[in-house]
Design a protein around this motif. Structure first.
Motif, PDB file in Angstrom:
ATOM      1  N   ARG A   1       0.606  -0.921   0.537  1.00  0.00           N
ATOM      2  CA  ARG A   1      -0.178  -0.045   0.161  1.00  0.00           C
ATOM      3  C   ARG A   1       0.765   1.116   0.249  1.00  0.00           C
ATOM      4  O   ARG A   1       0.962   1.832  -0.568  1.00  0.00           O
ATOM      5  CB  ARG A   1      -1.086   0.031   1.396  1.00  0.00           C
ATOM      6  N   ASP A   2       1.756   1.406   1.327  1.00  0.00           N
ATOM      7  CA  ASP A   2       2.616   2.072   0.450  1.00  0.00           C
ATOM      8  C   ASP A   2       2.754   2.913  -0.789  1.00  0.00           C
ATOM      9  O   ASP A   2       3.628   4.159  -1.197  1.00  0.00           O
ATOM     10  CB  ASP A   2       3.326   2.245   2.130  1.00  0.00           C
ATOM     11  N   ALA A   3       4.040   1.764  -0.926  1.00  0.00           N
ATOM     12  CA  ALA A   3       4.544   2.153  -2.399  1.00  0.00           C
ATOM     13  C   ALA A   3       3.638   2.353  -3.797  1.00  0.00           C
ATOM     14  O   ALA A   3       3.831   4.097  -4.186  1.00  0.00           O
ATOM     15  CB  ALA A   3       5.781   0.917  -2.736  1.00  0.00           C
ATOM     16  N   LEU A   4       2.341   1.812  -3.363  1.00  0.00           N
ATOM     17  CA  LEU A   4       1.535   2.211  -4.589  1.00  0.00           C
ATOM     18  C   LEU A   4       1.431   3.421  -4.005  1.00  0.00           C
ATOM     19  O   LEU A   4       0.600   3.917  -5.173  1.00  0.00           O
ATOM     20  CB  LEU A   4       0.243   1.297  -4.329  1.00  0.00           C
ATOM     21  N   LYS A   5       0.477   3.814  -2.841  1.00  0.00           N
ATOM     22  CA  LYS A   5       0.513   5.154  -2.411  1.00  0.00           C
ATOM     23  C   LYS A   5       1.188   6.522  -3.224  1.00  0.00           C
ATOM     24  O   LYS A   5       0.303   7.499  -3.630  1.00  0.00           O
ATOM     25  CB  LYS A   5      -0.073   5.634  -0.728  1.00  0.00           C
ATOM     26  N   GLU A   6       2.451   6.260  -3.100  1.00  0.00           N
ATOM     27  CA  GLU A   6       3.340   7.221  -3.365  1.00  0.00           C
ATOM     28  C   GLU A   6       2.975   7.501  -4.791  1.00  0.00           C
ATOM     29  O   GLU A   6       3.394   8.272  -6.140  1.00  0.00           O
ATOM     30  CB  GLU A   6       5.026   6.605  -3.108  1.00  0.00           C
ATOM     31  N   GLU A   7       3.047   6.097  -5.998  1.00  0.00           N
ATOM     32  CA  GLU A   7       2.931   5.885  -7.227  1.00  0.00           C
ATOM     33  C   GLU A   7       1.623   6.312  -7.638  1.00  0.00           C
ATOM     34  O   GLU A   7       1.732   7.443  -8.430  1.00  0.00           O
ATOM     35  CB  GLU A   7       3.038   4.611  -8.100  1.00  0.00           C
ATOM     36  N   ILE A   8       0.487   6.982  -6.767  1.00  0.00           N
ATOM     37  CA  ILE A   8      -0.354   6.747  -7.065  1.00  0.00           C
ATOM     38  C   ILE A   8      -0.109   8.215  -7.090  1.00  0.00           C
ATOM     39  O   ILE A   8      -1.249   9.246  -7.841  1.00  0.00           O
ATOM     40  CB  ILE A   8      -2.090   6.620  -6.630  1.00  0.00           C
ATOM     41  N   ASP A   9       0.202   9.082  -5.827  1.00  0.00           N
ATOM     42  CA  ASP A   9       0.517  10.777  -6.009  1.00  0.00           C
ATOM     43  C   ASP A   9       0.980  11.141  -6.922  1.00  0.00           C
ATOM     44  O   ASP A   9       0.776  12.759  -7.734  1.00  0.00           O
ATOM     45  CB  ASP A   9       1.145  10.541  -4.874  1.00  0.00           C
ATOM     46  N   LYS A  10       2.176  10.363  -8.248  1.00  0.00           N
ATOM     47  CA  LYS A  10       2.950  11.019  -8.859  1.00  0.00           C
ATOM     48  C   LYS A  10       2.060  10.826 -10.038  1.00  0.00           C
ATOM     49  O   LYS A  10       2.129  11.739 -10.635  1.00  0.00           O
ATOM     50  CB  LYS A  10       3.582  10.521  -8.915  1.00  0.00           C
ATOM     51  N   LEU A  11       1.491   9.988 -10.226  1.00  0.00           N
ATOM     52  CA  LEU A  11       0.111   9.776 -10.927  1.00  0.00           C
ATOM     53  C   LEU A  11      -0.968  10.603 -10.778  1.00  0.00           C
ATOM     54  O   LEU A  11      -2.012  11.427 -12.536  1.00  0.00           O
ATOM     55  CB  LEU A  11      -0.526   7.874 -11.111  1.00  0.00           C
ATOM     56  N   GLU A  12      -1.480  11.138  -9.762  1.00  0.00           N
ATOM     57  CA  GLU A  12      -2.390  12.082  -9.693  1.00  0.00           C
ATOM     58  C   GLU A  12      -1.608  13.774 -10.144  1.00  0.00           C
ATOM     59  O   GLU A  12      -2.314  14.158 -11.405  1.00  0.00           O
ATOM     60  CB  GLU A  12      -3.086  12.206  -8.492  1.00  0.00           C
TER      61      GLU A  12
END
Length: 433
Positions: free
Chosen positions: A354-365
């Motif tokens: 979840r942590d790694a994916l959350k960081e990736e999602i923030d960048k994608l946003e």
């Protein structure tokens, strides 16, 4: 300070394209490049227009150009594409164009540059700009064609049309507030041939590009679930625009073709009257008069058809290509959003870190937001440009049509006046035994 940069470092035979060249254009294939004619088909490159304006001060078209002239005062980079040359090597024959640049920008080492570029160099630049700015609208390049038969002879009209299109492409990039600051654009305008070749090799590798392509295809298959309404409206507008401009383009080209056929018939029409006058003594004057009128109208028709071919047809077809560019930009925007939505779904399933994916999602946003803002800004700029170009072409065509029909009308009216007989002459003729 200026410097001249030669674009072909290997020994080649170079000659300026003469003004009048004839060639046989057969079997047009959009997957091939006009400018490369390899002696071995496996070595051929596979990589991917100014209207004539009235000059009178009162011209409606010139009035429409005043705003552009005012805007040019604030420009800091000026580019000209001219002087096409043919290059013949042991392997291929191709065309290069001179690219002249004058600029006051501090990021350039000099204020003037002169380089020679071939079509595939323009194609490379367009690809780099689209890769770096996927939701900005990069002006389209002219399409690719191949000439078969006598490959050492090129169509002068085609080369001139292509030169104008390449000039417009670079001018559009230079006028863009973001694209014009690209390092790739700077290198294209200033680098020597060997420097540009070396620079091209620094791009992402084939496997990297393949990975991006696979992700894009996967996203397009997945689709976007919550596209903002404004982009749905843009997509609907583009589809409608594409259909209408495509129809106009096809009909206009068909009209030009038919007018050219009419012109050829007209060229045979006048001499027929002249020949007939030799055997009809009493009608000789009238027959010669009709022949003269047809000859003068033939010249006006030839000029009118040429104006239509040089002014309206290129602009309409240019925006057919623009419509396809816009569709591609909208697809890329949707792909970015689709990837963002997919990551959010993965996060909701809790099947990943979840942590790694959350960081990736923030960048994608952030990427989605930037892509949306970039496209919205470019959309307004593109609409203003499109409407200005089409308005100018329509006004110029209207002026030329009025001029053409007025001249032809005057020719026939003059003939009618010359055939009017005075009442006394008609009475004398009636009294003649």
């Amino acid at each position: 300070m200026s410097r001249t940069i030669d674009a072909v470092v290997s020994p080649t035979q170079t000659n300026t394209i003469p003004a009048d060249i004839s060639g046989h254009m057969l079997d047009l294939d959009e997957d091939d490049d006009l400018e490369v004619f390899s002696k071995d088909s496996t070595l051929a490159d596979g990589n991917m227009f100014n209207a004539s304006m009235p000059t009178s001060p009162g011209s409606m078209v010139n009035q429409c150009k005043f705003e552009e002239d005012e805007e040019s005062d604030s420009k800091d980079i000026f580019i000209t594409v001219d002087n096409p040359e043919s290059h013949v090597t042991a392997i291929e024959t191709f065309i290069t164009y001179r690219v002249l640049t004058k600029t006051t920008r501090s990021e350039f080492d000099n204020s003037e540059y002169e380089v020679r570029r071939r079509y595939q160099d323009f194609l490379w630049l367009k690809g780099k700009l689209e890769d770096a700015h996927s939701t900005l609208i990069v002006h389209p390049l002219p399409e690719k064609f191949v000439v078969k038969g006598m490959v050492e002879r090129f169509s002068g009209d085609f080369i001139e049309t292509r030169r104008k299109a390449l000039h417009k492409f670079l001018t559009r990039v230079a006028d863009h507030p973001i694209l014009s600051c690209s390092e790739d654009f700077k290198v294209f305008l200033s680098a020597q041939a060997w420097e540009l070749t070396t620079y091209k090799k620094q791009g992402p590798g084939f496997l990297s590009r393949m990975g991006e392509t696979v992700r894009a295809v996967a996203n397009s298959v997945r689709g976007v679930k919550n596209r903002p309404e404004e982009f749905t409206a843009i997509q609907e507008y583009v589809e409608d625009f594409s259909n209408k401009i495509g129809s106009l383009d096809k009909v206009t080209q068909r009209i030009v073709k038919e007018q050219k056929e009419y012109l050829e018939e007209l060229k045979e029409y006048g001499p027929t009257y002249t020949l007939w006058s030799g055997s009809e003594e009493e009608l000789a004057e009238q027959l010669k008069g009709v022949a003269g009128c047809i000859e003068r109208c033939c010249k006006e028709t030839e000029e009118q058809v040429g104006h239509l071919s040089d002014t309206l047809v290129p602009v309409l077809h240019e925006y057919v290509l623009c419509a396809e560019t816009l569709k591609a930009v909208l697809r890329r925007r949707d792909n970015i959003q689709a990837e963002f939505e997919a990551k959010n779904e993965a996060l909701a399933t809790k099947k990943v870190d979840r942590d790694a994916l959350k960081e990736e999602i923030d960048k994608l946003e952030d990427r989605v937001e930037w892509a949306n803002n970039a496209l919205k800004g470019d959309w307004g700029r593109w609409q203003r440009s499109m409407r200005g170009d089409l308005k100018s072409a329509f006004l110029s065509t209207a002026e030329k049509n009025v001029d053409y029909y007025e001249k032809c009308l005057a020719v026939w009216e003059t003939f009618l006046l010359s055939q009017r007989t005075e009442p006394s002459e008609e009475t004398d003729r009636d009294n003649t035994p």
